[in-house]
Design a protein around this motif. Structure first.
Motif, PDB file in Angstrom:
ATOM      1  N   THR A  18       0.852  -1.182   0.000  1.00 11.28           N
ATOM      2  CA  THR A  18       0.000   0.000   0.000  1.00 11.28           C
ATOM      3  C   THR A  18       0.886   1.229   0.000  1.00 11.28           C
ATOM      4  OG1 THR A  18      -1.692  -1.157   1.282  1.00 11.28           O
ATOM      5  CG2 THR A  18      -1.803   1.229   1.268  1.00 11.28           C
ATOM      6  N   THR A  19       0.556   2.169  -0.868  1.00 14.64           N
ATOM      7  CA  THR A  19       1.280   3.436  -0.903  1.00 14.64           C
ATOM      8  C   THR A  19       0.355   4.530  -0.391  1.00 14.64           C
ATOM      9  OG1 THR A  19       2.584   2.689  -2.776  1.00 14.64           O
ATOM     10  CG2 THR A  19       2.545   5.062  -2.371  1.00 14.64           C
ATOM     11  N   ARG A  20       0.826   5.260   0.595  1.00 12.86           N
ATOM     12  CA  ARG A  20       0.061   6.354   1.198  1.00 12.86           C
ATOM     13  C   ARG A  20       0.720   7.672   0.824  1.00 12.86           C
ATOM     14  NH1 ARG A  20       0.501   3.498   7.015  1.00 12.86           N
ATOM     15  NH2 ARG A  20      -0.971   1.803   6.665  1.00 12.86           N
ATOM     16  N   THR A  21      -0.085   8.630   0.471  1.00 14.42           N
ATOM     17  CA  THR A  21       0.419   9.966   0.162  1.00 14.42           C
ATOM     18  C   THR A  21      -0.146  10.942   1.188  1.00 14.42           C
ATOM     19  OG1 THR A  21       0.492   9.415  -2.182  1.00 14.42           O
ATOM     20  CG2 THR A  21       0.580  11.745  -1.628  1.00 14.42           C
ATOM     21  N   HIS A  22       0.732  11.734   1.778  1.00  6.82           N
ATOM     22  CA  HIS A  22       0.348  12.718   2.790  1.00  6.82           C
ATOM     23  C   HIS A  22       0.783  14.104   2.319  1.00  6.82           C
ATOM     24  CE1 HIS A  22      -0.184   9.460   5.762  1.00  6.82           C
ATOM     25  NE2 HIS A  22       0.911   8.969   5.231  1.00  6.82           N
ATOM     26  N   ARG A  30       5.425  10.457   0.463  1.00  8.43           N
ATOM     27  CA  ARG A  30       4.857   9.158   0.117  1.00  8.43           C
ATOM     28  C   ARG A  30       5.470   8.088   1.016  1.00  8.43           C
ATOM     29  NH1 ARG A  30       5.270   7.795  -5.963  1.00  8.43           N
ATOM     30  NH2 ARG A  30       3.827   9.515  -5.953  1.00  8.43           N
ATOM     31  N   GLU A  31       4.631   7.189   1.473  1.00  6.99           N
ATOM     32  CA  GLU A  31       5.070   6.095   2.327  1.00  6.99           C
ATOM     33  C   GLU A  31       4.538   4.788   1.729  1.00  6.99           C
ATOM     34  OE1 GLU A  31       4.592   4.911   7.013  1.00  6.99           O
ATOM     35  OE2 GLU A  31       2.904   5.876   6.024  1.00  6.99           O
ATOM     36  N   THR A  32       5.389   3.776   1.629  1.00  6.73           N
ATOM     37  CA  THR A  32       4.974   2.466   1.153  1.00  6.73           C
ATOM     38  C   THR A  32       5.081   1.483   2.306  1.00  6.73           C
ATOM     39  OG1 THR A  32       5.766   2.967  -1.071  1.00  6.73           O
ATOM     40  CG2 THR A  32       5.397   0.657  -0.556  1.00  6.73           C
ATOM     41  N   GLN A  50      -8.216  -4.757   4.190  1.00  8.99           N
ATOM     42  CA  GLN A  50      -8.054  -3.308   4.288  1.00  8.99           C
ATOM     43  C   GLN A  50      -8.320  -2.788   5.689  1.00  8.99           C
ATOM     44  OE1 GLN A  50     -10.701  -1.427   1.573  1.00  8.99           O
ATOM     45  NE2 GLN A  50     -12.531  -1.894   2.737  1.00  8.99           N
TER      46      GLN A  50
END
Length: 51
Positions: A18-22, A30-32, A50
């Motif tokens: 999962t890639t999160r964008t803040h 971006r955090e993976t 999820q």
């Protein structure tokens, strides 16, 4: 031990990335994150994972 999908964790049946964008104060990062699951896909669908 290798599973057919190439996951190299013992007892892993699935792997999830999962890639999160803040965005904070106009700066985006971006955090993976990765998750391995011992349940096969017929017992743990994406909607179940999820949470």
């Amino acid at each position: 031990m290798h599973t057919p999908g190439g996951i190299t964790f013992p007892h892993a049946e699935q792997a999830i990335r999962t890639t999160r964008t803040h965005t904070t104060s106009g700066k985006t990062s971006r955090e993976t994150v990765y998750l391995t699951v011992s349940l096969p896909a017929d017992q743990a669908q994406p909607a179940d994972l999820q949470d």
